[in-house]
Design an enzyme around this catalytic site. Structure first.
Site, PDB file in Angstrom:
ATOM      1  N   LYS A  63       0.851  -1.196   0.000  1.00  0.00           N
ATOM      2  CA  LYS A  63       0.000   0.000   0.000  1.00  0.00           C
ATOM      3  C   LYS A  63       0.882   1.239   0.000  1.00  0.00           C
ATOM      4  O   LYS A  63       1.979   1.229   0.548  1.00  0.00           O
ATOM      5  CB  LYS A  63      -0.871   0.041   1.264  1.00  0.00           C
ATOM      6  CG  LYS A  63      -2.101   0.902   1.117  1.00  0.00           C
ATOM      7  CD  LYS A  63      -3.170   0.085   0.462  1.00  0.00           C
ATOM      8  CE  LYS A  63      -4.515   0.743   0.394  1.00  0.00           C
ATOM      9  NZ  LYS A  63      -5.537  -0.236   0.035  1.00  0.00           N
TER      10      LYS A  63
HETATM   11  N1  GLU Z   1      -7.352  -0.221  -3.286  1.00  0.00           N
HETATM   12  C1  GLU Z   1      -8.098  -1.407  -3.541  1.00  0.00           C
HETATM   13  C2  GLU Z   1      -8.172  -2.269  -2.288  1.00  0.00           C
HETATM   14  O1  GLU Z   1      -8.008  -1.805  -1.189  1.00  0.00           O
HETATM   15  C3  GLU Z   1      -7.624  -2.155  -4.778  1.00  0.00           C
HETATM   16  C4  GLU Z   1      -6.233  -2.657  -4.749  1.00  0.00           C
HETATM   17  C5  GLU Z   1      -5.712  -3.249  -6.053  1.00  0.00           C
HETATM   18  O2  GLU Z   1      -6.475  -3.510  -6.969  1.00  0.00           O
HETATM   19  O3  GLU Z   1      -4.502  -3.439  -6.103  1.00  0.00           O
HETATM   20  O4  GLU Z   1      -8.484  -3.434  -2.367  1.00  0.00           O
END
Ligand code: GLU
Length: 430
Positions: A114
């Site tokens: 993240k």
């Molecule tokens: N931000 C989204 C989540 O928390 C998608 C993450 C992604 O597709 O890599 O799942």
């Protein structure tokens, strides 16, 4: 409990005990894993703090961010880029840990990562002397922030070490800017239509998955029908809005929606299409009809409550006031550990974030793996894959939960941890 983290020692600060930490610890103990191994599951593998000098309208605006690469035992670090005023290191670490759990419980071949960028767009209004809300300015600023971020880390993305995607405060447009830096269609997911490697259905996949999880909660857990079911949704961004649209299509009555600026309430059901048009124009759901506050929404007497905005909104106190029959976590970690205990005690079922909002990363897997194909997957096929993956994981978690007498949320973490542990063992990473 999350002691012995090299990062805590370096940072000289202690990570707050979060729900995922506690659930991993309990799952690890049930699986008979040792303390050292459990800590390896809890701690991130790499955390980078970075400074972004963003050039904008002839000025340099400096923002700071943090990238947490939590675990790549099962595939490339995967997770979105969040731009928000209250980003912190531990919050980013927690969100990356959730991605490891999410990709594992969904059984897709990614790990967890993240990025959090701490930027207060409203503060930028002061820097640039703007008085009125200006959404073009907001978008241009977040695009430039992402461009600078991508310029610094494009090697990681191009090597598929970390594959970013949208999260709070970012969307497809920002992902196009990342692609501009890497020129590799598999280096980033959530790209907009027409950009090399984009995937039909990716944009609405998270909200779609949330609506499907709500349908499962209503039909299979609560024994109710979707038609006419009363739903309240916190958040009307990419997740909340699409969840509302799909649920309305299924015949549910969305009675209340709130966002950062206000709320809309109609006990006989809101016209979601009209609300979406209003929100697109006004930038908020406020002003559409009768208003409602966040606290009122969380305590509404509805069939399903969908927290689809921020984290930690359901805590020990307001969980006692929840009158919904069940909860679907559209946002990441909307319910705290203590809040979850209250809900379990009160017998209110919760479909946890790592299954409920996993539609986005499931579609990301499709986007990543098909990015070089000239044959576009159809939107219906992408959404069908989301349905199948959510059903598979939810069925497994519900079965595990009933066999072990634990909540669905704890069972999903246990399934995930077992998979991550097995992969780490096979790769001799542990
Ligand atoms: N931000 C989204 C989540 O928390 C998608 C993450 C992604 O597709 O890599 O799942």
């Amino acid at each position: 409990m999350n002691a012995e983290s090299g990062m805590e020692i370096l940072l000289e600060s202690k990570e707050p005990t979060t729900r995922s930490i506690e659930f991993i610890r309990r799952a690890g103990e049930r699986l008979g894993l040792g303390r050292g191994i459990i800590n390896d599951m809890i701690n991130p593998q790499k955390v980078t703090v970075f400074r972004l000098p963003v050039k904008f309208w002839g000025k340099v605006v400096v923002v700071w961010g943090c990238m947490s690469l939590h675990n790549d035992a099962r595939g490339p670090y995967k997770g979105g880029i969040r731009i928000a005023p209250d980003v912190s290191i531990w919050e980013t670490v927690e969100l990356s840990r959730l991605m490891t759990l999410k990709t594992a419980v969904m059984d897709i071949e990614f790990g967890g990562g993240k990025t959090g960028i701490r930027a207060d767009i409203r503060e930028m209004y002061n820097i640039f002397g703007l008085k009125e809300r200006d959404r073009d300015f907001e978008e241009a600023m977040s695009l430039d922030i992402c461009e600078e971020f991508a310029a610094q880390f494009k090697g990681l993305f191009r090597d598929h070490v970390y594959v970013p995607a949208p999260d709070m405060g970012t969307g497809p447009a920002e992902m196009a800017f990342i692609y501009n830096q890497t020129l590799d269609p598999a280096s980033v997911t959530g790209k907009p239509e027409g950009v090399h490697g984009w995937l039909p259905g990716r944009k609405e996949s998270t909200g779609y998955g949330v609506s499907h999880a709500a349908k499962r909660l209503l039909e299979d857990i609560l024994g109710l029908r979707v038609e006419g079911a009363r739903v309240a949704i916190q958040g009307f961004g990419n997740v909340g809005m699409h969840a509302a649209l799909f649920l309305a299509e299924l015949g549910a009555k969305v009675v209340a929606v709130t966002d950062l600026y206000g709320g809309a309430y109609d006990p006989s059901g809101l016209d979601i299409q009209a609300l979406a048009r209003h929100a697109r124009k006004a930038g908020t759901v406020a002003g559409f009809t009768t208003s409602i506050t966040n606290e009122e929404l969380l305590a509404l007497d509805v069939d399903v409550l969908l927290p689809c905005a921020a984290g930690h909104v359901l805590n020990e106190e307001n969980c006692k006031a929840v009158r919904a029959k069940g909860i679907v976590e559209g946002a990441n970690m909307p319910t705290t550990l203590e809040g979850m205990d209250v809900l379990v005690e009160r017998g209110i079922p919760v479909i946890p974030d790592i299954i409920a909002n996993a539609g986005g990363v499931v579609a990301s897997m499709e986007e990543y793996s098909r990015s070089l194909s000239a044959l576009k997957t159809r939107r219906e096929d992408v959404l069908r894959t989301v349905t199948e993956k959510i059903d598979e994981s939810l069925d497994a978690a519900m079965q595990q939960a009933s066999e072990q007498g634990i909540s669905i949320a704890e069972a999903s973490v246990q399934i995930a941890i077992d998979r991550v542990y097995q992969a780490m063992k096979r790769r001799r990473l542990i």
